[in-house]
Design a protein around this motif. Structure first.
Motif, PDB file in Angstrom:
ATOM      1  N   ARG A 116      37.547  34.471  34.303  1.00 20.33           N
ATOM      2  CA  ARG A 116      38.020  34.759  35.831  1.00 20.33           C
ATOM      3  C   ARG A 116      37.102  35.888  36.253  1.00 20.33           C
ATOM      4  O   ARG A 116      37.342  37.307  35.907  1.00 20.33           O
ATOM      5  CB  ARG A 116      39.367  35.043  36.347  1.00 20.33           C
ATOM      6  CG  ARG A 116      39.988  34.462  37.404  1.00 20.33           C
ATOM      7  CD  ARG A 116      39.893  35.549  38.416  1.00 20.33           C
ATOM      8  NE  ARG A 116      40.712  35.827  39.600  1.00 20.33           N
ATOM      9  CZ  ARG A 116      41.061  36.680  40.192  1.00 20.33           C
ATOM     10  NH1 ARG A 116      39.679  37.351  40.543  1.00 20.33           N
ATOM     11  NH2 ARG A 116      41.121  36.887  41.379  1.00 20.33           N
ATOM     12  N   SER A 117      36.218  36.083  37.615  1.00 18.47           N
ATOM     13  CA  SER A 117      35.169  36.490  38.227  1.00 18.47           C
ATOM     14  C   SER A 117      36.026  37.224  38.919  1.00 18.47           C
ATOM     15  O   SER A 117      36.633  37.124  39.617  1.00 18.47           O
ATOM     16  CB  SER A 117      34.432  36.556  38.248  1.00 18.47           C
ATOM     17  OG  SER A 117      34.494  35.804  39.467  1.00 18.47           O
ATOM     18  N   THR A 118      35.670  38.929  38.827  1.00 19.57           N
ATOM     19  CA  THR A 118      36.663  40.054  39.777  1.00 19.57           C
ATOM     20  C   THR A 118      35.357  41.032  40.076  1.00 19.57           C
ATOM     21  O   THR A 118      34.110  40.485  39.076  1.00 19.57           O
ATOM     22  CB  THR A 118      37.928  40.449  39.335  1.00 19.57           C
ATOM     23  OG1 THR A 118      38.323  40.786  40.268  1.00 19.57           O
ATOM     24  CG2 THR A 118      37.859  41.331  37.818  1.00 19.57           C
ATOM     25  N   SER A 119      35.992  42.238  40.946  1.00 22.39           N
ATOM     26  CA  SER A 119      34.634  43.004  40.954  1.00 22.39           C
ATOM     27  C   SER A 119      35.568  43.907  40.657  1.00 22.39           C
ATOM     28  O   SER A 119      36.764  44.224  41.009  1.00 22.39           O
ATOM     29  CB  SER A 119      33.849  42.938  42.378  1.00 22.39           C
ATOM     30  OG  SER A 119      35.445  42.998  43.746  1.00 22.39           O
ATOM     31  N   PRO A 120      35.345  45.702  40.553  1.00 22.32           N
ATOM     32  CA  PRO A 120      35.580  46.463  40.614  1.00 22.32           C
ATOM     33  C   PRO A 120      36.152  47.090  41.758  1.00 22.32           C
ATOM     34  O   PRO A 120      37.964  47.311  41.886  1.00 22.32           O
ATOM     35  CB  PRO A 120      34.910  47.895  40.685  1.00 22.32           C
ATOM     36  CG  PRO A 120      33.208  46.619  39.628  1.00 22.32           C
ATOM     37  CD  PRO A 120      33.774  45.815  40.439  1.00 22.32           C
TER      38      PRO A 120
END
Lengths: 212, 572
Positions: B137-141
């Motif tokens: 599941r992609s995410t970002s900081p």
């Protein structure tokens, strides 16, 4: 006013009471009484200008406005006057004066809506502090002052500020006037007298650095 | 519950000015988001108070887990077992990853974290993902930070019984202005407005200024200037500040910082225990992540123990057939991390040098941060500072957040009858800001450790005859060449009057205002005239978005040196 002056309330005498001053010959000159009508003012403001010349050749201009509002050309103040210390003030005095002025004029303590003005003030105080707290730079400054070199913070062309002008466009205005000033400077590269002292010192440092 | 736990208040503009619609002054809260732990504090009317979560913790783990599809962070969720946090579904260390591109060594070092950090090495943001039900599941900081901040905000609102909007956040000294925009963006996503972003040691310095003022009051002292050196080392970053304090004013003389921290100590140690870790964990299946997590927990535990004992026995079964059983002593730990410690020393030396302060003039040496318990850190700080003792008046783990809360109260316009809020921080620029000129060199216009607000300018000229345009690349950092620095943005100035090279004068002015906003002005001076040749350009920086590092390269490739500039004084 923001461009070259410090605006302050009449009760604030920090920049005006020079605790130690050589005996001055005060020459009230009627020609210096200027009358003008800023667009946003309905009544005329009379600037009574008193020029005092002291032993080391700095020129101070003090101006009083008839509504009790005092306006001063900070551009004409020496770094010592800006910090409100005598010319023989110690490093401790300088540091103390700087911190006191920072508490008064740092933009963080500015009343709402006067941040830009406080920023300009603080930058001036900062330059005075940085110069006088460095013994080498202070010696150079003292020497220049003794020679009577114009000690203007900025010898920028004066112009009247329209208070209705929004901050941003004023910035541009000031910057453009700065540019023309720069242009003027660069056309007379040897005439460094019109540069702000800080700028002159920076240039001197850069030159000596590049000369190595 | 499919809705995300955060709201996107503003997607593109995250630095919007505060609307002056609030009727009463809301006290801004202080937040210290650490790489590993975070805390929140507020001025309660008479002093700074740290808020506790429902589990009575003042220090909360900085992580967000995407387990079961609903993200939840370390503030509210039940204390997971340490291993569960390392199951691949939890993302942490976001402070090390935020605002960095995939060519950044810090991002590369983060590849051993037990979730996915994938780099393609082309200067774009890394691919970060959590393992949820065996799917990445992609995410970002920014997203992770926002989710976490939403929880912090909710927790504070419940306790303070009022809505929270304004915050003062602490940040590492070495953060670039681009990284600051990422932090602001995360705050905006969480519905928070950033009143100040304070470099961590300057927050500590403010707390120190308050303590000094109280002492001066108690002793009816003169309140003369006192110099302090602050060394702050957490999991992600190491920061140093030299401050001159008098009468409640903390004047930051110099700052120095680097992305070295406890995380590096941990990774070096893990590598020491399992030298072929990288190849072992290359294939990130659920088992590899689990092994990585097990090794991480065991190593972390060992390092903690080494702060209080001379050697430690490590026994860990990584599950995949490999087993570690080893005795590690303190000397070994210090040896493995020699480079990190050397970096710490050099930061102190550099900071003292920049502050133009002799070590003998330093009154107090303050050591704070999560690494302050490590004997080697304590010793090196004492050694470099030629001291026998450290300042004792602060809790090393709470000092930064307390300082942030103080700043929050001061910046909200509060005053205190006992003068406890008669405080001011005079900040300095942690990094130099300049432009690309003289080939590929970085020419600073505002040097490092310039007092803010500040305005500086420099003259440049053309490199080609009849050059009518120039590109202004704005960078921030300490490197000699632009590649070593952070790109903040670029723009083109046109309308330079055709003239032989070296004749036109291009003035570049940089202005940092009271709210730390950076504006860059560039103008061409008309030969023989007082007027600028064309209206000058005013650009607020940073303008770059993620991954625009390669745009600069593309521009260099496309235009060569045809739009270059050189400094005026060097042309002589």
């Amino acid at each position: 006013m923001r461009s070259h002056g410090l605006t302050m309330s009449g009760s604030d005498s920090r920049f005006f009471s020079f605790p130690v001053k050589p005996v001055n010959k005060s020459i009230p000159d009627p020609n210096h009484n200027v009358l003008f009508f800023p667009a946003h003012h309905h009544r005329p403001i009379i600037f009574t200008t008193t020029t005092t010349r002291d032993s080391i050749g700095t020129v101070r201009v003090k101006a009083t406005v008839n509504d009790g509002f005092v306006f001063s050309e900070a551009a004409e103040l020496s770094f010592y006057e800006l910090l409100g210390i005598p010319e023989w003030g110690s490093l401790v005095d300088i540091k103390q004066a700087y911190k006191q002025l920072a508490r008064k004029y740092h933009p963080d303590v500015s009343p709402p809506g006067r941040v830009e003005e406080y920023t300009q003030r603080f930058i001036r105080v900062q330059e005075a502090y940085e110069t006088l707290s460095d013994p080498r730079r202070r010696a150079l400054y003292d020497r220049d002052m003794a020679k009577g070199i114009h000690l203007a913070f900025s010898a920028r062309k004066r112009y009247q500020k329209d208070e209705g002008m929004e901050e941003k466009s004023e910035w541009k205005y000031r910057w453009q006037s700065q540019l023309s000033e720069l242009k003027r400077r660069s056309t007379n590269k040897d005439m460094t007298g019109n540069m702000s002292w800080g700028a002159r010192m920076r240039r001197r440092r850069e030159e000596s650095y590049n000369g190595l | 519950m499919a809705e995300p736990a955060y709201t996107v208040a503003s997607d593109s503009e995250t630095t919007g000015e505060e609307k002056s619609s609030s009727t009463f002054a809301e006290i801004a809260i202080g937040i210290d988001i650490g790489t590993s732990q975070c805390s929140i504090a507020v001025w309660n009317g008479s002093q700074v108070e740290l808020l506790k979560n429902t589990r009575n913790q003042k220090l909360m783990r900085s992580y967000v887990t995407f387990k079961d599809g609903v993200p939840s962070g370390g503030v509210s969720s039940q204390l997971l077992h340490e291993h569960e946090m390392l199951s691949g579904a939890a993302i942490f260390n976001m402070k090390r990853l935020i605002g960095r591109v995939d060519t950044d060594p810090v991002v590369h070092a983060s590849k051993s974290l037990p979730f996915l950090v994938q780099t393609l090495d082309i200067g774009v943001r890394p691919f970060i993902a959590a393992l949820v039900n065996n799917v990445w599941r992609s995410t970002s900081p920014e997203e992770v930070l926002a989710i976490f901040l939403v929880e912090l905000k909710a927790m504070a609102e419940v306790q303070l019984k009022r809505p929270i909007r304004n915050v003062v956040l602490t940040i590492p000294v070495s953060f670039s202005r681009f990284q600051l925009t990422r932090i602001e963006r995360a705050c905006a996503m969480a519905g928070l407005h950033v009143l100040r972003l304070m470099p961590e040691p300057t927050a500590v310095a403010l707390l120190y200024a308050q303590q000094q003022q109280q002492t001066a009051h108690d002793n009816m002292g003169s309140g003369s200037e006192k110099i302090a050196l602050i060394f702050n080392m957490g999991a992600g970053y190491c920061d140093v500040a030299v401050t001159a304090t008098a009468g409640g004013v903390s004047q930051i003389k110099a700052l120095a910082g680097s992305a070295v921290g406890g995380e590096d100590l941990l990774q070096n140690m893990m590598h020491h225990l399992l030298p072929d870790a990288e190849s072992l964990f290359l294939d990130r299946g659920i088992n590899e992540i689990k092994s990585m997590g097990l090794l991480r927990v065991a190593t972390q535990d060992a390092i903690h123990k080494l702060s209080f004992q001379h050697s430690v026995q490590i026994d860990v079964d990584l599950g995949t057939g490999s087993k570690i059983s080893k005795v590690v002593d303190r000397g070994e730990f210090e040896d493995v991390n020699r480079k990190v410690f050397e970096k710490c020393e050099s930061l102190i030396t550099q900071c003292l040098h920049d502050a133009k302060v002799q070590i003998e003039d330093v009154g107090d040496v303050i050591l704070v941060g999560g690494c302050s318990n490590i004997p080697k850190i304590k010793n090196l700080v004492l050694n470099v500072c030629k001291r026998d003792e450290l300042y004792k008046g602060m809790n090393p783990l709470e000092a930064a957040v307390c300082g942030a809360a103080l700043e929050g109260a001061v910046a909200s316009g509060l005053s205190d009858p006992f003068g406890n809020l008669d405080l001011l921080t005079i900040q300095a620029t942690p990094l130099a800001i300049g432009i690309r000129a003289d080939g590929n060199n970085f020419v600073p216009i505002i040097p490092r450790n310039t007092t803010m607000p500040a305005r500086r300018e420099l003259l440049f000229t053309t490199v080609h005859d009849n050059q009518t345009q120039a590109l202004i690349f704005v960078y921030e950092g300490e490197g000699k060449t632009v590649e070593e620095n952070h790109l903040l943005g670029y723009f083109k100035i046109t309308g330079i009057t055709p003239a032989p090279k070296g004749v036109p004068e291009i003035n570049v002015c940089m202005d940092i205002d009271a709210s730390n906003a950076l504006r860059v002005f560039a103008g061409v001076l008309q030969p023989g005239s007082h007027l600028p040749a064309i209206p000058f350009m005013e650009v607020r920086m940073p303008t770059v978005d993620d991954g625009h590092g390669w745009c600069a390269e593309a521009l260099h490739r496309a235009h060569g040196s045809s739009l270059d500039l050189v400094t005026v004084q060097k042309k002589i």
